[in-house]
Write a protein that holds these residues in place. Structure first.
Motif, PDB file in Angstrom:
ATOM      1  N   MET A  14       0.866  -1.550  -0.170  1.00  0.00           N
ATOM      2  CA  MET A  14      -0.055   0.103   0.306  1.00  0.00           C
ATOM      3  C   MET A  14       0.912   1.233   0.035  1.00  0.00           C
ATOM      4  O   MET A  14       2.327   1.118   0.714  1.00  0.00           O
ATOM      5  CB  MET A  14      -0.628  -0.120   1.539  1.00  0.00           C
ATOM      6  N   ALA A  15       0.319   2.225  -0.946  1.00  0.00           N
ATOM      7  CA  ALA A  15       1.304   4.190  -1.000  1.00  0.00           C
ATOM      8  C   ALA A  15       1.239   4.197   0.679  1.00  0.00           C
ATOM      9  O   ALA A  15       0.465   3.703   1.730  1.00  0.00           O
ATOM     10  CB  ALA A  15       1.261   4.100  -2.058  1.00  0.00           C
ATOM     11  N   GLU A  16       2.281   5.049   0.780  1.00  0.00           N
ATOM     12  CA  GLU A  16       2.348   5.761   2.447  1.00  0.00           C
ATOM     13  C   GLU A  16       0.646   6.207   2.592  1.00  0.00           C
ATOM     14  O   GLU A  16       0.405   6.865   1.350  1.00  0.00           O
ATOM     15  CB  GLU A  16       3.014   6.769   1.585  1.00  0.00           C
ATOM     16  N   GLN A  17       1.217   5.893   3.484  1.00  0.00           N
ATOM     17  CA  GLN A  17      -0.986   6.914   3.862  1.00  0.00           C
ATOM     18  C   GLN A  17      -1.367   8.265   4.093  1.00  0.00           C
ATOM     19  O   GLN A  17      -0.436   9.132   3.731  1.00  0.00           O
ATOM     20  CB  GLN A  17      -0.862   6.461   5.235  1.00  0.00           C
ATOM     21  N   LEU A  18      -2.534   7.946   3.060  1.00  0.00           N
ATOM     22  CA  LEU A  18      -2.360   9.410   2.227  1.00  0.00           C
ATOM     23  C   LEU A  18      -3.200  10.381   3.394  1.00  0.00           C
ATOM     24  O   LEU A  18      -2.568  11.834   3.757  1.00  0.00           O
ATOM     25  CB  LEU A  18      -3.740   9.491   1.279  1.00  0.00           C
ATOM     26  N   LEU A  19      -3.779   9.942   4.428  1.00  0.00           N
ATOM     27  CA  LEU A  19      -4.472  11.166   5.214  1.00  0.00           C
ATOM     28  C   LEU A  19      -4.113  10.534   6.678  1.00  0.00           C
ATOM     29  O   LEU A  19      -3.144   9.734   7.104  1.00  0.00           O
ATOM     30  CB  LEU A  19      -6.029  10.362   5.454  1.00  0.00           C
ATOM     31  N   SER A  20      -3.723  11.630   7.205  1.00  0.00           N
ATOM     32  CA  SER A  20      -3.425  11.651   8.701  1.00  0.00           C
ATOM     33  C   SER A  20      -4.379  12.218   9.656  1.00  0.00           C
ATOM     34  O   SER A  20      -5.947  12.585   9.538  1.00  0.00           O
ATOM     35  CB  SER A  20      -2.455  12.835   8.931  1.00  0.00           C
ATOM     36  N   PRO A  21      -4.093  12.151  10.586  1.00  0.00           N
ATOM     37  CA  PRO A  21      -4.990  11.929  12.055  1.00  0.00           C
ATOM     38  C   PRO A  21      -5.030  13.229  12.749  1.00  0.00           C
ATOM     39  O   PRO A  21      -5.980  13.052  13.159  1.00  0.00           O
ATOM     40  CB  PRO A  21      -4.992  10.576  13.354  1.00  0.00           C
ATOM     41  N   VAL A  52      -3.824  16.693  -4.524  1.00  0.00           N
ATOM     42  CA  VAL A  52      -4.041  15.569  -5.174  1.00  0.00           C
ATOM     43  C   VAL A  52      -4.741  15.100  -7.040  1.00  0.00           C
ATOM     44  O   VAL A  52      -4.456  14.131  -7.626  1.00  0.00           O
ATOM     45  CB  VAL A  52      -4.786  14.933  -4.082  1.00  0.00           C
ATOM     46  N   GLY A  88      -1.538  13.124  -8.600  1.00  0.00           N
ATOM     47  CA  GLY A  88      -1.872  12.249  -8.793  1.00  0.00           C
ATOM     48  C   GLY A  88      -1.050  11.367  -7.617  1.00  0.00           C
ATOM     49  O   GLY A  88      -0.974  11.560  -6.661  1.00  0.00           O
ATOM     50  N   ASP A  89      -0.553  10.190  -8.359  1.00  0.00           N
ATOM     51  CA  ASP A  89       0.387   9.761  -7.409  1.00  0.00           C
ATOM     52  C   ASP A  89       1.802  10.378  -6.259  1.00  0.00           C
ATOM     53  O   ASP A  89       2.473   9.448  -4.923  1.00  0.00           O
ATOM     54  CB  ASP A  89       1.279   8.133  -8.459  1.00  0.00           C
ATOM     55  N   ALA A 103       1.177  13.017  -5.409  1.00  0.00           N
ATOM     56  CA  ALA A 103       1.315  14.447  -4.686  1.00  0.00           C
ATOM     57  C   ALA A 103       1.311  14.237  -3.124  1.00  0.00           C
ATOM     58  O   ALA A 103       1.673  12.818  -2.274  1.00  0.00           O
ATOM     59  CB  ALA A 103      -0.304  14.268  -4.639  1.00  0.00           C
ATOM     60  N   THR A 125       0.921  13.458   0.296  1.00  0.00           N
ATOM     61  CA  THR A 125       0.445  12.732   1.856  1.00  0.00           C
ATOM     62  C   THR A 125       0.327  14.140   2.722  1.00  0.00           C
ATOM     63  O   THR A 125       1.073  14.850   2.923  1.00  0.00           O
ATOM     64  CB  THR A 125       1.097  11.041   3.090  1.00  0.00           C
ATOM     65  N   GLU A 181       0.845  13.619   6.087  1.00  0.00           N
ATOM     66  CA  GLU A 181       1.920  13.790   6.865  1.00  0.00           C
ATOM     67  C   GLU A 181       3.287  15.087   5.917  1.00  0.00           C
ATOM     68  O   GLU A 181       3.464  15.773   6.755  1.00  0.00           O
ATOM     69  CB  GLU A 181       2.292  12.819   7.163  1.00  0.00           C
ATOM     70  N   ALA A 194      -4.349   9.421 -10.746  1.00  0.00           N
ATOM     71  CA  ALA A 194      -3.028   8.781 -10.253  1.00  0.00           C
ATOM     72  C   ALA A 194      -2.809   7.298 -10.180  1.00  0.00           C
ATOM     73  O   ALA A 194      -3.858   6.251  -9.591  1.00  0.00           O
ATOM     74  CB  ALA A 194      -3.368   9.691  -8.989  1.00  0.00           C
ATOM     75  N   GLN A 214      -1.277   4.715  -9.495  1.00  0.00           N
ATOM     76  CA  GLN A 214      -1.161   3.795  -8.301  1.00  0.00           C
ATOM     77  C   GLN A 214      -1.912   3.215  -7.346  1.00  0.00           C
ATOM     78  O   GLN A 214      -2.002   2.879  -6.883  1.00  0.00           O
ATOM     79  CB  GLN A 214       0.522   4.721  -8.045  1.00  0.00           C
ATOM     80  N   ARG A 215      -2.545   4.883  -7.331  1.00  0.00           N
ATOM     81  CA  ARG A 215      -3.628   5.353  -6.058  1.00  0.00           C
ATOM     82  C   ARG A 215      -4.715   3.914  -7.177  1.00  0.00           C
ATOM     83  O   ARG A 215      -5.871   3.469  -5.996  1.00  0.00           O
ATOM     84  CB  ARG A 215      -3.996   6.649  -5.512  1.00  0.00           C
ATOM     85  N   GLU A 231      -4.441   0.637  -6.156  1.00  0.00           N
ATOM     86  CA  GLU A 231      -5.094  -0.043  -5.380  1.00  0.00           C
ATOM     87  C   GLU A 231      -6.349   0.362  -4.893  1.00  0.00           C
ATOM     88  O   GLU A 231      -6.351  -0.892  -3.847  1.00  0.00           O
ATOM     89  CB  GLU A 231      -4.095   0.949  -3.729  1.00  0.00           C
ATOM     90  N   GLU A 252      -5.340   3.316   6.989  1.00  0.00           N
ATOM     91  CA  GLU A 252      -6.456   3.495   5.962  1.00  0.00           C
ATOM     92  C   GLU A 252      -6.947   2.403   4.528  1.00  0.00           C
ATOM     93  O   GLU A 252      -8.466   3.447   4.310  1.00  0.00           O
ATOM     94  CB  GLU A 252      -5.218   4.174   4.579  1.00  0.00           C
TER      95      GLU A 252
END
Lengths: 714, 647
Positions: free
Chosen positions: A1-8, A75, A79-80, A82, A84, A86, B327, B329-330, B333, B373
């Protein structure tokens, strides 16, 4: 999985409407084919780099868009690629730390105060940790530079470059032409006390011109210079200028020229000085010009151009490689690699291309070693010049260079929160490395040797000398032939001796006939004639003996060697004059000089001696020490061993040239070489005297002890 | 903090709370050294009987006049000087007089000493339950004499209500009002409860109320902002606040609230508008349905993987869509997760649809953690697949960790049954010293059992339960997750045992279930830590406690033994359990398997060693997670300082 896009924690920044402060300028740069955006803070004179994705975020911050809108836009557009949430927060944090961002809400004042205190503490600590490079900012030269801009701007143009090339080119050619004149008695000229005074006066002026060169280059291309002052570099006052505004120049060529501007100015000044020096009569002014050439020409190229220290050469090198913050990044790469592979920290791998990583790795190692060597060298120099104070200063800088990083490493390994989950491994790995280093330094025996030079010679008893005066008539044995002791080698002739023999023989015959005649009649007279006969006989025998000695014979078994045999016939040879040599192959020797520091090891701890001759360097010949000259001496067995003759021994410049003496007294050893060809006579011999293997600690300890004895007599 | 500092804190932002002060390194080192020395030389509560004599002497001097005469003077001196030793003694003496006059039994000497320890800002460890309540009551009442609000934090609503009743006996004689805040109360009721001098509540409730107050302040905080808002015609912010400030807090069950609950942040979130997202997920599901298995994707090990043809086809399908589909890759996924939702996860096996909502079970040990996520996307795509409404994507509005929140109190103290194993953490997280008695270890030794496989463990549990039931024991099986509880229940049912389940609500149902343990042969399963208020008196029916899952700490197991008065205790671990596998090196696991007998149980003494090692690793892991949370709080605080004062 790509690095988590969202942050808490995105909620903290989502509604904010930040903007970049108005005193900030952003320019586009290219580094190694990649586009970057450099943000220049004109108040703090710091620059920050952003990649295109980060710049998109920064560029959209206009004080009206919320961060949520900015991120949504990024984003959609990137796209990819973008960032995150964080990463966006990291960017915002960096902008905040750099004081270039403004939000509609007031920042946390506590954090501002804490950061301010931290910066103040770090600046003070940096000053304390660099006792040999303390800066004193004095004034802001920007107004002066602005006012004088029309005068020097045109110099930074093709016409200016051409002028520079012409002058410096002429200077270079003239320097080569007058090389002997320039370098004659260099050390005595430079180190004489009155000259040192002139150097002390000239040096700050030349360096001030150097710094103004940087400042003018920055100003000419639109940058600003707001700090100029004096730096105490190893107790020597040296001007400095803050030309960091050049980091914001998009053109690499300009950045490099700013870095090189100081050296450019100095070399130009050196060329001008050479012109006047050649025209002037000896005197103080001429001496001053000579020192200007020395400082501006030689020292600047030797020291400033070195890329391993943070002088001009480093910045030029860094710009040439297109790797900004070269040293910091090299250290960071090394630290990350070390932590990843040794400590096992899951750090992200370096994204830079392989070539860039190789440059960084090579620079990290080279600059690290060089910095240690220089720090140690400076410490020794300072201590030798100003002992107590210098020792303190040397220890202080050694603490800053060695102890503080060690303490930092211990604190990091022992207490850093980053190593929380791998602390045991980090501690074990560190201890293991230290242990390995300790084993290598204290337990592993390494080869130890002393290298000296000598000139191959022959023992005096192997020379073929003329025993009486005579003319060479014939060389009976071809040179290079093997002969035995007593063999006739060269025939010489003395016509005077031949006539003398004839004359003596005639005299004898006359005396003999008279004796025979007088023997019956006059006994007294006959006795007198008999005595005369005996004298003639003795004289004749002596002359005949001398005639025999006209034949030059071999004094020993060996190879008959003559220099230029074709010139021998007809040559007059005086009594005692060497005509040639009979060289027994096993009897080549060389006389070497050994310094006082090494003589003990050579005397008592020699395992093996090997020799390489200059004419056949690849062949290693065995040798042994025949004898030692009992007393130390300052005279050299052969002038080829002096520096002027290509050797290593420095001569005392204060001595007369017809009675040269070495700067330091030394000991002579005669070494016999096995297997050397007779033709090697007169060749330079590189002698390696091998001692028993010793650990590095022992070798370094001995060197240190000798250093203290030599420099500080303690 | 003396009164002047309190006044300064209040005036700066109109709300009493402590700044997030970060001590300099020398101060931290000095504090750490002080705590270590204290632990070495002065762990206990001191000479409790002597202290009681001192309190009684002080009471003798104060007995002559009415409390209403002494209290204002005492309050004045407290505000001026703070809680000095002399004033602590005086406050306790006044409490003692008040109880005496109301005919309430005098607390024990240990209670007085523990109360004094709390007033000196420490955590008092008292073994006896009654003494603990007395100590808390004395300390709370003495703290309330200052006139500032006092909060008593409990672990659950039930406990909070119980505490309010118990503490009332100590507070009433002094004229101190006590109230309760529990889940479900509305704004007005809460505000009234917080207006009382002493408010008993849970950390969760008061923490969320604190966050609500912060949201009222917004990004700007301070007296000036309040005045400006009032001039602009807004209602005064004080009228919109629930709390009066964070003056003083006493924490019951300190080790549970301050340590065990420290990992779970307090979060206020709001439902977000998801119309755009629904469209995205519907597109994803449709695209996933358009792909062919074998040609466009393969299912290997139950997980889908796109083939090259599949990627090309997907690129073709998304090209007219634009937006986030650009995007690549996303996009891939998202499609893979959609394929998982369609082909890997099966209704009623992996999830359930309950009242129009998709419910996935929470993995053991992950309760309270933020979902990844990927898990969120799987949830949403499954909801679209089943045609359900999207579950709320909750945008976080405010968030604070428990340690950060508790450290905002101007005065913090606590009481506990035994915190010796986490003394260091309490001092590093909260700067509090722990004083008191060592909780005697459980009189019942816990026999560790280690099995190679989870099936072996399950079989052993059933076997032991059957044996204990046959021997006339009551059996309690302690687990951590609902999933495991379900598995064990089914296994027991298969063996003919009907087990009751404690839901952890502390209500009538739970009490009835626990009451069944008075009968021999009863079997109860619990997934929740023991509640203080729900205890079992040692009865004629012995209890066999089976701890069937790895707990966060050994003291949790000991607490279970104590509270349920277990006669026998056994702990069970399986080497192939996911959590155990992460805590144990592969080499050790392989070695341990070789030590197993024919039934798959690792023989002693290796099982003892393994259990200790795994439990220690678990405790270390929990401690590291808490430290990381704290570090992250500090780091985020600095990083996001530009957004104003942080949560």
């Amino acid at each position: 999985m790509a690095e988590q896009l969202l942050s808490p924690t995105w909620y903290r920044v989502a509604p904010l409407r930040p903007r970049i402060r108005s005193h900030v300028r952003i320019r586009r740069h290219e580094y190694r084919g990649e586009r970057w955006y450099v943000l220049e803070d004109r108040i703090s004179r710091r620059t920050h780099r952003f990649n295109p994705a980060a710049y998109l975020i920064v560029g959209l911050m206009d004080g009206r868009r919320t961060m949520q809108e900015i991120w949504d836009g990024a984003v959609e557009r990137l796209g990819d690629d973008a960032p995150t949430q964080e990463e966006v927060m990291q960017i915002l944090g960096q902008l905040h730390f750099a004081d270039v961002m403004q939000c509609e809400v007031p920042s946390d004042v506590e954090e501002l105060l804490r950061r301010g205190e931290r910066v103040t503490r770090r600046s003070a600590l940096a000053r304390w940790l660099s006792p040999l490079a303390i800066k004193f900012p004095l004034f802001d030269p920007d107004r002066f530079l602005q006012r004088t801009l029309p005068w020097y701007r045109k110099l930074f143009s093709p016409a200016g470059a051409l002028l520079w090339l012409l002058v410096v080119g002429w200077g270079a050619v003239s320097a080569v032409q007058h090389w002997d004149l320039l370098t004659k008695d260099l050390s005595s000229r430079v180190l004489a006390p009155d000259n040192l005074l002139i150097i002390a006066m000239v040096f700050p002026l030349v360096k001030a011109a150097h710094e103004f060169g940087h400042a003018c280059a920055v100003r000419a291309w639109g940058g600003e210079v707001h700090e100029m002052g004096v730096m105490l570099l190893v107790m020597m006052p040296v001007p400095y200028v803050d030309a960091s505004a050049a980091n914001a120049f998009p053109q690499r060529r300009r950045r490099m020229i700013v870095g090189a501007a100081g050296m450019i100015v100095e070399v130009f000044i050196a060329s001008i000085a050479l012109f006047f020096w050649l025209e002037m009569q000896p005197g103080v002014a001429r001496a001053a010009l000579y020192n200007v050439m020395l400082i501006a020409g030689v020292s600047t190229l030797l020291f400033n151009a070195n890329p391993l220290l943070r002088f001009d050469g480093y910045y030029i090198f860094s710009d040439w490689l297109d790797i900004p913050n070269l040293r910091q990044r090299a250290q960071q790469q090394f630290a990350v690699a070390f932590q990843r592979h040794v400590f096992g920290l899951p750090l992200p791998s370096e994204e830079a291309p392989l070539r860039e990583r190789l440059w960084l790795a090579a620079f990290a190692v080279a600059s690290f070693i060089y910095r240690w060597v220089i720090t140690f060298g400076i410490a020794v120099f300072v201590a030798s010049e100003y002992f107590i104070f210098g020792i303190m200063l040397a220890m202080w800088s050694a603490i800053a260079a060695v102890v503080m990083p060690l303490v930092g490493l211990i604190a990091y390994v022992g207490w850093s929160p980053r190593l929380r989950r791998r602390r045991a491994r980090a501690i074990i790995a560190t201890l293991l490395l230290v242990g390995l280093l300790g084993v290598f330094v204290f337990l592993v025996p390494l080869p130890s040797w002393t290298s000296v030079q000598g000139v191959v010679s022959v023992p005096s008893q192997t020379q073929v000398r003329g025993r009486v005066d005579g003319f060479v008539t014939r060389v009976l044995v071809p040179p290079g032939s093997m002969v035995r002791a007593g063999d006739a080698l060269v025939e010489t002739d003395d016509p005077a001796l031949r006539s003398r023999v004839v004359l003596l023989q005639a005299q004898r015959e006359e005396l003999e006939s008279r004796y025979q005649k007088e023997r019956k009649d006059n006994i007294v007279r006959s006795q007198s004639l008999l005595e005369q006969l005996k004298a003639i006989d003795a004289e004749l025998a002596r002359v005949r003996e001398r005639q025999n000695e006209l034949m030059l014979r071999s004094p020993a078994d060996g190879r008959f060697t003559v220099a230029m045999p074709q010139d021998l016939p007809g040559r007059f040879v005086k009594q005692g004059e060497p005509v040639g040599y009979v060289l027994p192959d096993a009897m080549m020797t060389t006389r070497v000089v050994v310094s006082q520091q090494a003589v003990d090891m050579v005397r008592y701890h020699t395992d093996r001696v090997t020799v390489r001759l200059a004419e056949n360097f690849s062949e290693v010949l065995l040798a042994r020490i025949l004898r030692e000259v009992p007393r130390a001496s300052e005279r050299l067995p052969n002038m080829a061993l002096a520096q002027s003759g290509g050797g290593e021994v420095a001569l005392d410049p204060s001595q007369q040239s017809n009675d040269p003496k070495a700067l330091q007294s030394h000991f002579e050893f005669e070494i016999s070489i096995t297997g050397a060809h007779a033709s090697a006579m007169g060749a330079r011999a590189y002698v390696r005297i091998e001692h028993p293997d010793e650990t590095l600690a022992v070798q370094l300890g001995r060197a240190l002890r000798q250093l203290f004895l030599r420099r500080f007599t303690v | 903090m003396n009164t002047a500092d309190v006044a300064a804190a209040v005036s700066r932002r109109g709300y009493a709370e402590r700044d997030d002060v970060r001590d300099a390194l020398p101060d931290r080192l000095a504090a750490d050294l002080s705590v270590r020395l204290h632990r070495l030389f002065k762990r206990g509560l001191g000479d409790a009987p002597a202290y009681l004599i001192e309190v009684e002497r002080a009471a003798d001097l104060l007995r002559d006049r009415a409390l209403s005469v002494h209290l204002p003077q005492t309050r004045y001196r407290l505000r001026r000087d703070g809680y000095t030793e002399a004033l602590i003694v005086e406050c306790l003496a006044l409490c003692s007089i008040g109880m005496e006059r109301k005919g309430i039994a005098k607390p024990s000497a240990v209670s007085y000493a523990a109360a004094a320890a709390q007033l000196r800002r420490g955590v008092a460890a008292v073994a006896d339950d009654q003494s603990r309540i007395e100590a808390l009551g004395l300390a709370v009442t003495a703290a309330a004499l200052l006139g500032e609000p006092v909060h008593v934090l409990a672990r659950s609503d039930v406990r909070a209500v119980s505490l309010a009743q118990l503490l009332g006996a100590y507070a009433d004689p002094m004229g101190v009002s006590v109230a309760v805040v529990a889940q479900g109360m509305d704004f007005r009721a809460r505000r009234e409860a917080y207006a009382a001098t002493v408010t008993c509540t849970t950390t969760r409730e008061i923490g969320l109320d604190y966050l609500r107050d912060r949201l009222q302040f917004g990004a700007r905080q301070g007296q000036l902002a309040n005045v400006a808002a009032r001039l602009a015609g807004d209602a005064p912010v004080e009228e919109r606040l629930l709390l009066r400030g964070l003056y003083c807090a006493f924490v019951d069950d300190a080790e549970l609230v301050m340590i065990d609950d420290a990992r779970m942040p307090l979060v206020i979130a709001a439902e977000a508008d998801q119309s755009r997202e629904r469209l995205l997920y519907e597109q994803a599901v449709e695209l996933a349905r358009a792909l062919d298995e074998e040609r466009d994707f393969t299912m290997g090990d139950g997980e889908p993987t796109l083939t090259d043809d599949g990627r090309q086809r997907l690129a073709l399908l998304v090209s007219p869509l634009g937006g986030i589909w650009a995007a690549r890759q996303r996009c891939e996924e998202l499609i893979i997760i959609a394929l998982r939702a369609l082909h890997e996860f099966v209704r009623d096996r992996d999830y359930q649809v309950v009242q129009g909502r998709v419910v996935f079970p929470t993995p053991a040990g992950k309760e309270g953690e933020d979902r990844t996520e990927g898990d969120e996307l799987l949830q949403k795509l499954t909801e679209v697949k089943e045609g359900c409404a999207l579950s709320g994507r909750r945008d976080v509005l405010a968030r604070v960790s428990v340690p950060r929140f508790l450290n905002r109190y101007l005065r913090l103290a606590g009481v506990s049954s035994g915190v010796q194993s986490v003394t260091g953490e309490i001092s590093s997280l909260y700067g509090l010293r722990v004083m008191g008695e060592n909780q005697p270890s459980s009189t019942v030794p816990c026999k560790p059992r280690v099995f190679v496989s989870a099936q072996g463990l399950l079989d052993a549990i059933v076997r032991h339960a059957l044996d204990s039931v046959a021997a006339g024991y009551a059996v309690m099986i302690a687990l951590r997750s609902q999933q495991e509880a379900q598995t064990v229940m089914e296994a027991l049912a298969g063996a003919g045992i009907q087990a009751g389940v404690v839901r952890g609500r502390g209500d009538e149902a739970d009490r009835n279930t626990l009451a069944a343990l008075e009968e021999p042969g009863a079997v109860v399963i619990t997934c929740h830590p023991a509640e203080r208020g729900v205890t079992r008196v040692p009865a004629d029916v012995p209890l066999h406690l089976l701890v069937a899952e790895l707990h966060d700490s050994r003291r949790h197991v000991e607490m279970l033994c104590r509270i349920y008065a277990a006669s026998r205790c056994e702990t069970f671990l399986a080497l192939d359990n996911e959590i155990v596998k992460t805590l144990m090196p592969v080499v050790v696991a392989t070695w341990a398997r070789r030590r197993a007998d024919a039934e798959g149980e690792v023989r002693p003494p290796w099982s003892v060693w393994l259990t200790r090692r795994i439990q220690a690793a678990m405790e270390r892991e929990q401690r590291l997670l808490r430290e990381e949370l704290q570090s992250r709080d500090v780091h985020l605080g600095d990083l996001l300082a530009f957004s104003g004062r942080n949560d």
